[in-house]
Design an enzyme around this catalytic site. Sequence first.
Site, short mmCIF file in Angstrom:
data_model
loop_
_atom_site.label_atom_id
_atom_site.label_comp_id
_atom_site.label_asym_id
_atom_site.label_seq_id
_atom_site.Cartn_x
_atom_site.Cartn_y
_atom_site.Cartn_z
N ARG A 82 0.84 -1.19 0.00
CA ARG A 82 0.00 0.00 0.00
C ARG A 82 0.88 1.25 0.00
NH1 ARG A 82 -1.94 0.83 4.38
NH2 ARG A 82 -1.16 -0.96 5.54
N TYR A 221 -1.59 -3.47 -6.97
CA TYR A 221 -1.32 -4.32 -5.82
C TYR A 221 -2.35 -4.22 -4.70
CZ TYR A 221 1.35 -7.03 -2.54
OH TYR A 221 1.74 -8.02 -1.68
N LYS A 230 -9.52 -2.44 1.62
CA LYS A 230 -9.26 -1.29 2.50
C LYS A 230 -10.05 -0.06 2.06
CE LYS A 230 -7.01 -3.82 5.10
NZ LYS A 230 -5.63 -4.19 5.18
N HIS A 250 -10.35 -2.54 11.54
CA HIS A 250 -9.27 -3.39 11.02
C HIS A 250 -9.01 -4.51 12.04
CE1 HIS A 250 -4.85 -3.43 9.29
NE2 HIS A 250 -5.61 -4.31 8.69
N SER A 272 -1.17 -3.57 10.29
CA SER A 272 -0.81 -4.46 9.19
C SER A 272 0.47 -5.23 9.50
CB SER A 272 -0.61 -3.64 7.91
OG SER A 272 -1.80 -2.96 7.61
N CYS A 274 1.02 -7.43 11.77
CA CYS A 274 1.29 -7.58 13.20
C CYS A 274 0.55 -8.76 13.82
CB CYS A 274 0.96 -6.30 13.94
SG CYS A 274 2.11 -4.97 13.56
N ASP A 297 -9.13 -9.91 8.89
CA ASP A 297 -8.58 -8.57 8.63
C ASP A 297 -9.57 -7.44 8.93
OD1 ASP A 297 -6.18 -7.21 7.60
OD2 ASP A 297 -7.47 -6.50 5.99
N ARG A 392 2.22 -12.16 -0.61
CA ARG A 392 0.92 -12.55 -0.08
C ARG A 392 0.36 -13.79 -0.78
NH1 ARG A 392 -1.48 -8.86 4.02
NH2 ARG A 392 0.14 -7.30 4.19
P1 GTP Z 1 -2.07 -7.74 7.36
O1 GTP Z 1 -2.61 -8.79 6.46
O2 GTP Z 1 -1.01 -6.90 6.74
O3 GTP Z 1 -3.14 -6.90 7.98
O4 GTP Z 1 -1.24 -8.51 8.53
P2 GTP Z 1 -1.71 -9.35 9.81
O5 GTP Z 1 -1.99 -8.44 10.95
O6 GTP Z 1 -2.76 -10.31 9.42
O7 GTP Z 1 -0.36 -10.12 10.21
P3 GTP Z 1 0.05 -11.68 10.06
O8 GTP Z 1 -0.80 -12.56 10.92
O9 GTP Z 1 0.12 -11.99 8.63
O10 GTP Z 1 1.50 -11.66 10.69
C1 GTP Z 1 2.53 -10.86 10.18
C2 GTP Z 1 3.87 -11.32 10.67
O11 GTP Z 1 3.89 -11.38 12.10
C3 GTP Z 1 4.23 -12.71 10.16
O12 GTP Z 1 5.55 -12.68 9.71
C4 GTP Z 1 4.09 -13.57 11.37
O13 GTP Z 1 4.97 -14.66 11.33
C5 GTP Z 1 4.38 -12.64 12.54
N1 GTP Z 1 3.64 -13.05 13.75
C6 GTP Z 1 2.31 -13.30 13.83
N2 GTP Z 1 1.96 -13.69 15.09
C7 GTP Z 1 3.10 -13.66 15.81
C8 GTP Z 1 3.39 -13.98 17.20
O14 GTP Z 1 2.52 -14.34 17.99
N3 GTP Z 1 4.69 -13.83 17.59
C9 GTP Z 1 5.67 -13.42 16.72
N4 GTP Z 1 6.90 -13.30 17.19
N5 GTP Z 1 5.43 -13.14 15.42
C10 GTP Z 1 4.17 -13.26 14.97
C1 SPV Z 2 -2.83 -4.55 5.15
O1 SPV Z 2 -1.86 -3.92 4.72
O2 SPV Z 2 -3.38 -4.28 6.24
C2 SPV Z 2 -3.35 -5.69 4.37
C3 SPV Z 2 -2.85 -5.89 3.02
O3 SPV Z 2 -4.20 -6.41 4.85
S1 SPV Z 2 -3.56 -4.80 1.88
O4 SPV Z 2 -4.70 -5.48 1.24
O5 SPV Z 2 -2.55 -4.49 0.85
O6 SPV Z 2 -4.04 -3.62 2.54
MN MN Z 3 -4.72 -5.82 7.03
#
Ligand code: GTP
Ligand code: SPV
Ligand code: MN
Length: 608
Positions: A82, A221, A230, A250, A272, A274, A297, A392
């Site tokens: 983004r 993207y 979003k 979110h 994002s 996290c 999400d 992704r």
């Molecule tokens: P968006 O799709 O961008 O909104 O991201 P998201 O909030 O869904 O994050 P996602 O679950 O994809 O995790 C992002 C990163 O954080 C990945 O590389 C995970 O491996 C890492 N991660 C997720 N949960 C944990 C956790 O409990 N501990 C640690 N150390 N890392 C984590």
């Molecule tokens: C985020 O960035 O919070 C996502 C991926 O979930 S995107 O669809 O690119 O916003």
């Molecule tokens: Mn997201």
Amino acid sequence: MTTTTIPGLEGQAPTDHTEMLAWIAEVAELTQPDRVVFADGSDAEWDRLTAEMVEAGTFVKLNEEKKPNSFLAQSDPKDVARVESRTFICSETAEGAGPTNNWRDPAEMRAQMTDLYRGCMRGRTMYVVPYCMGPLDAEDPKLGIELTDSAYVVVSMKIMTRMGSAALEKIGADGAYVKGLHSVGAPLAEGEKDVPWPCNEEKYITHFPEPREIWSFGSGYGGNALLGKKCFALRIASAMARDEGWMAEHMLILKLISPTDEVHYIAAAFPSACGKTNLAMIQPTIEGWRAEVVGDDIAWMRFGADGRLYAVNPEYGFFGVAPGTNYSSNPNAMKTLEPGNAIYTNVALTDDGDVWWEDLEGTPDHLIDWLGNDWTPTGDGKPGNAAHPNSRYCVPINQCPVTAPEFNSPEGVPISAILFGGRRADTVPLVSEAYSWNHGVYIGATLSSGQTAAAEGQVGAVRRDPMAMLPFVGYNVGEYFQHWVDMGARGGDKMPKIFLVNWFRKGADGRFLWPGFGENSRVLKWVIDRIEGRVEGDETAAGLTARAADIDMTGLDTAIEDVEAALAVDPEEWRRELPLITEWLEFCGPKVPAEVHEQFAALKERLG
Ligand code: GTP
Ligand code: SPV
Ligand code: MN
């Protein structure tokens, strides 16, 4: 019935919606595509478009045995996330967009972007993509039309939304819908060969919240281009939600089932990259506990007849971060991908036509990395990630083995707890409970996290990310906080309890103090214990913080000292935040509610 002529459309338009047809005709006249095609969302359409994209070099078809009906796209290296600096909220007044968004005068922006759109689809097909955010049988379904010149967007929207003829039928002959116009901004001259990932250096992700319109230009993207995600489900929907008395957030939504079959639904807002997808699909490590996913999400929350807050996932698929995903960190995501029907973007390609990314099991000896270069584990002197950190997978939610059947329920699920979290190496404890709804609003309003690769910017830099919505609030951020306060006042004691969590705290040696992932179920258990009044907590500056003895450690080999350190609230560290929070609340401006300032004052008093 209608006489509107859409230049480039063959045959009859599958709708009688006069206003819609006029809009499509107007856009086609402006952008001048070779063809206009209504997307119906069928499997036949998927087959045709994916085959065309393989032919064009946009998609690589993956090994049918390993990843059936799945495809890999490698984007332009400058179109990987983004673009927050190019994202605009064009409300009627600058104040309407608040200090946190980029604002431009809507008339000026329309004039400027109209110039960019002129002829921008030459040599391409313009797809008319009808979609619905949330179940189609909702009382007030939220519908949209995305006009796009990207076939990648069409097939991704089929996964991520209820896309196609059914949505068009729901709009009917005069129904309301959100207008979205998207172009990659790369017209083709007569006979010019296309590139695999067309895009434009100049990007605009623009929202007009009052007329509920989205104009996107230059990027193909994710959140820049799949306008249901979003742009609609958060930025436009947050403005709708303020006007209509609900919330667009979110947040993941998960269903937690205890060994005695107590069911609780939890929503969690983390910025994002996290950990939302990972927590949403959690495989609990504590005996007897189960979890199911409702959404990973976005959550739309409104009051039910019983006065509780109910959440719906407006999406239909997962657009998840690939790196870090594997059978031990997130087995349910891996199993979701096994049946195929997925699109991968910016991961690496193995020699046998499969995909790979950092931390996936079984590092191959050779790969083609996301940039199209040869890659080996030792780097051959050219170190670098095989997959882009924001690469992704895009996959239907109903393939997930732990999808809760309620994900498709228009009523949604009643939320017992809301978690806020972020990436903080220090200061923020593993888990604490807000003292009240308004304290929770304060915690959300001042939430902070290290920047990730999900958007452009300096990875790691700590920034305030209120309710994990910094890039997604479609109106003034102070009014957004006010909306949270108002919702709390309406819901009273039926509102969910609010908690602050942090899976990312580090020890002096730089290690994560808490193992995270499936082990986070131990924290969820404490949250449920609090809701059910089964445990006490320690009153600290942060909130009611868990006692290490109350975290179920059965079968976990993490040292109790680490858990204690993860849970600790160090007043010195919290005092260091105070000037940053003062600065942040000042920046947010005069619309920040008194209730938030009062909670900040109370924090300062707790810190002495
Ligand atoms: P968006 O799709 O961008 O909104 O991201 P998201 O909030 O869904 O994050 P996602 O679950 O994809 O995790 C992002 C990163 O954080 C990945 O590389 C995970 O491996 C890492 N991660 C997720 N949960 C944990 C956790 O409990 N501990 C640690 N150390 N890392 C984590
Ligand atoms: C985020 O960035 O919070 C996502 C991926 O979930 S995107 O669809 O690119 O916003
Ligand atoms: Mn997201």
